[in-house]
Motif scaffolding. Structure first.
Motif, short mmCIF file in Angstrom:
data_model
loop_
_atom_site.label_atom_id
_atom_site.label_comp_id
_atom_site.label_asym_id
_atom_site.label_seq_id
_atom_site.Cartn_x
_atom_site.Cartn_y
_atom_site.Cartn_z
N GLY A 177 0.78 -1.17 0.06
CA GLY A 177 0.01 -0.01 0.21
C GLY A 177 0.81 1.20 -0.14
O GLY A 177 0.33 2.44 -0.01
N TYR A 178 2.01 1.04 -0.13
CA TYR A 178 3.07 2.52 0.02
C TYR A 178 3.59 2.73 -1.55
O TYR A 178 3.96 1.76 -2.07
N ALA A 179 3.47 3.84 -2.10
CA ALA A 179 3.66 4.14 -3.41
C ALA A 179 5.18 4.62 -3.67
O ALA A 179 5.63 5.48 -2.94
N ALA A 180 5.57 4.13 -4.89
CA ALA A 180 6.94 4.96 -5.25
C ALA A 180 6.31 5.88 -6.53
O ALA A 180 5.43 5.57 -7.17
N GLY A 215 5.27 22.51 -8.97
CA GLY A 215 6.00 22.53 -7.41
C GLY A 215 7.17 21.53 -7.43
O GLY A 215 7.24 20.66 -8.47
N LEU A 216 8.11 21.69 -6.74
CA LEU A 216 9.34 20.91 -6.59
C LEU A 216 9.07 19.51 -6.35
O LEU A 216 9.79 18.62 -6.95
N GLY A 217 8.02 19.02 -5.59
CA GLY A 217 7.79 17.56 -5.06
C GLY A 217 6.43 17.72 -4.03
O GLY A 217 5.93 18.80 -3.89
N HIS A 218 6.73 16.57 -3.32
CA HIS A 218 5.51 16.44 -2.37
C HIS A 218 5.87 15.24 -1.47
O HIS A 218 6.94 14.38 -1.48
N HIS A 219 5.16 15.13 -0.33
CA HIS A 219 5.18 14.05 0.55
C HIS A 219 4.82 12.78 -0.07
O HIS A 219 4.11 12.77 -0.99
N LEU A 220 5.56 11.57 0.50
CA LEU A 220 4.85 10.41 -0.32
C LEU A 220 4.96 9.45 0.72
O LEU A 220 5.86 9.08 1.71
N GLY A 221 3.89 8.44 0.62
CA GLY A 221 3.77 7.28 1.47
C GLY A 221 2.42 6.58 1.09
O GLY A 221 2.59 5.91 -0.02
N LEU A 222 1.56 6.42 2.23
CA LEU A 222 0.40 5.86 1.78
C LEU A 222 -0.40 6.36 0.52
O LEU A 222 -1.13 5.50 -0.17
N GLN A 223 -0.15 7.61 0.25
CA GLN A 223 -0.85 8.15 -1.05
C GLN A 223 0.47 8.85 -1.81
O GLN A 223 1.43 9.28 -1.26
N VAL A 224 0.38 8.83 -3.07
CA VAL A 224 1.23 9.44 -3.89
C VAL A 224 1.72 10.93 -3.60
O VAL A 224 2.75 11.38 -3.21
N HIS A 225 0.52 11.60 -3.45
CA HIS A 225 0.67 13.03 -2.85
C HIS A 225 0.19 12.84 -1.37
O HIS A 225 -1.04 13.08 -0.98
N ASP A 226 1.00 12.39 -0.52
CA ASP A 226 0.66 12.24 0.67
C ASP A 226 0.34 13.48 1.58
O ASP A 226 0.69 14.43 1.21
N VAL A 227 -0.60 13.18 2.74
CA VAL A 227 -1.35 14.32 3.52
C VAL A 227 -0.23 14.92 4.51
O VAL A 227 0.82 14.23 4.51
N GLY A 228 -0.60 16.08 4.87
CA GLY A 228 0.18 16.73 5.84
C GLY A 228 1.23 17.86 5.40
O GLY A 228 2.04 18.34 6.17
N GLY A 229 1.16 18.15 3.88
CA GLY A 229 2.23 18.64 3.57
C GLY A 229 2.09 20.27 3.77
O GLY A 229 3.10 21.07 3.77
N PHE A 230 0.82 20.78 4.27
CA PHE A 230 0.58 22.33 4.65
C PHE A 230 0.42 22.39 5.98
O PHE A 230 -0.12 23.48 6.36
N MET A 231 0.85 21.27 6.84
CA MET A 231 0.52 21.77 8.37
C MET A 231 1.52 21.96 9.33
O MET A 231 2.59 21.41 9.18
#
Length: 442
Positions: free
Chosen positions: A255-258, A336-352
């Protein structure tokens, strides 16, 4: 049992301990007794009996690697052994997957659900103290849940999901390994003159995937199609000539994405030189992923270096500083340069900014950034700078007051190649960065 399974088993136990601690803290703060996480349901197309491809609730697969099991439920209170309600119907229409023994099974109290509508018999009787987490709000209401996806609870979970446990990091390494294997095969297919459709099939076959098993729709673009940021065409007709190839494609493990992107030139030409320069830029920017730095500042550093590339390759006739000031760099690097990665490709929490969910806006000059958060150890990012020759954006620039800052003849020569994006997946450690993609030889 393989060494990999043994390692995952050990790290998974620690992972669950961490999730239990987070849950206990969150429930205490919000005065909630427990949470019920719904894996999700298959959704039928309008006026049809066919369903869309199933995508599991990311909160569900955070706890266990069941990514293709609809109508399942988790009951968690942060202290007791979590309960898994596993849907295993008696059905002669479809192939039913029995729950097999696995390293994670012993960590759950497992109850078998034979009919989806009977789930209420296995859920907490009094739901006033439990929060439902999932996308099927109407189902939750029918079952009697009053607290449905409470925002303070989700904010807490989303904020902490940015910190990946060792188990999660290992899953991300394995997903990168799968994706790198397929990327190498796709490159050879391009150099062999295959169509976009054939390259896509070569990629999927290399790791035994169907198109629905990738974490997102693969971008497989030849020539001018490389300028379309989210190109999904998969042309079956070969182009008159192979000039360039951009592939943005990933893989899943538990369930973890590359999420990896590469760009290639068919010949050793100016475009190949530009790819090499952008690859150097990508690696240089990736070195800047350091704890304590704001991701926005890293994006701005990449933006400034791309302005320098425009000068070096004579695409503009002004200084890098002038191009940044006028904003013309955004025509060539519009995302944008990139993003958080994990359970979702654009993983949550990036603006918190904190676990309460305080939002940090992206700068007005860089609205498409996917993270404005301070970089910390344990976080995982993509770094994916790009340089494109997009007709619509170039037309807007040509009609603007800054048109004279561009060497249009040199830019026009690049339009047929479309553009360049290079993307690696990187774990930030306290003392160093771990570039999973490069470590695997891509």
């Amino acid at each position: 049992m393989s060494k990999q399974t043994n390692k995952l088993k050990e790290e998974y136990s620690q992972h669950l301990d961490q999730l239990q601690q987070r849950t206990k803290q969150a429930l205490s703060r919000e005065n909630i007794e427990g949470i019920v996480i719904h894996s999700g349901q298959e959704v039928k197309a309008f006026l049809d009996d066919n369903t869309y491809p199933f995508r599991v609730n990311p909160h569900f697969k955070h706890w266990l690697p069941l990514i293709d099991a609809p109508n399942c439920w988790l009951i968690i209170n942060g202290e007791d052994k979590p309960t898994l309600v596993y849907y295993q119907p008696v059905d002669f229409w479809h192939k039913i997957k029995p729950l097999t023994e696995s390293y994670w099974g012993k960590f759950f109290d497992i109850k078998i659900l034979k009919q989806a509508s009977d789930v209420d018999k296995l859920l907490p009787y009094d739901k006033k103290g439990f929060a439902y987490i999932g996308s099927h709000v109407e189902v939750a209401k029918v079952l009697g849940f009053e607290a449905i996806n409470p925002e303070p609870l989700l904010n807490y979970f989303h904020y902490h999901r940015a910190y990946k446990t060792p188990y999660e990091q290992e899953c991300l390494r394995q997903s990168n390994s799968l994706a790198v294997t397929a990327h190498k095969v796709a490159k050879m297919a391009f150099l062999s003159g295959d169509t976009e459709f054939e390259i896509q099939n070569a990629y999927l076959n290399a790791i035994g995937y169907t198109a629905n098993e990738t974490p997102y729709g693969n971008i497989v673009a030849l020539n001018k199609n490389c300028s379309i940021l989210h190109y999904m065409g998969l042309d079956k007709i070969p182009p008159q000539a192979h000039q360039s190839f951009l592939i943005d494609a990933g893989a899943n493990f538990n369930g973890y994405a590359a999420d990896i992107t590469r760009t290639y030139s068919f010949k050793r030409d100016k475009f190949a030189e530009l790819i090499a320069r952008m690859d150097k830029l990508m690696l240089n920017v990736a070195k800047g992923l350091k704890p304590g730095l704001c991701y926005v500042d890293l994006h701005i550093a990449a933006y400034q270096e791309i302005a320098q590339v425009l000068v070096e390759f004579d695409f503009i006739n002004v200084s890098a500083d002038t191009a940044i000031g006028s904003g013309i760099v955004s025509t060539f690097f519009p995302h944008g340069l990139g993003h958080h990665l994990g359970l979702q490709v654009h993983d949550v929490g990036g603006f918190m900014a904190d676990e309460r969910g305080t939002h940090i806006n992206a700068p007005e000059a860089h609205p498409f950034l996917r993270s404005s958060r301070v970089i910390e150890a344990g976080q995982v990012f993509t770094i994916e700078p790009g340089l494109y020759f997009i007709d619509s954006l170039l037309q807007n620039l040509k009609e603007s007051a800054s048109s004279d800052q561009v060497n249009w003849q040199n830019v026009d020569e690049m339009r047929a190649f479309g553009g360049i994006r290079i993307e690696d997946n990187i774990i930030v450690h306290q003392s160093h960065n771990e570039n999973m993609t490069r470590d695997l030889g891509l």
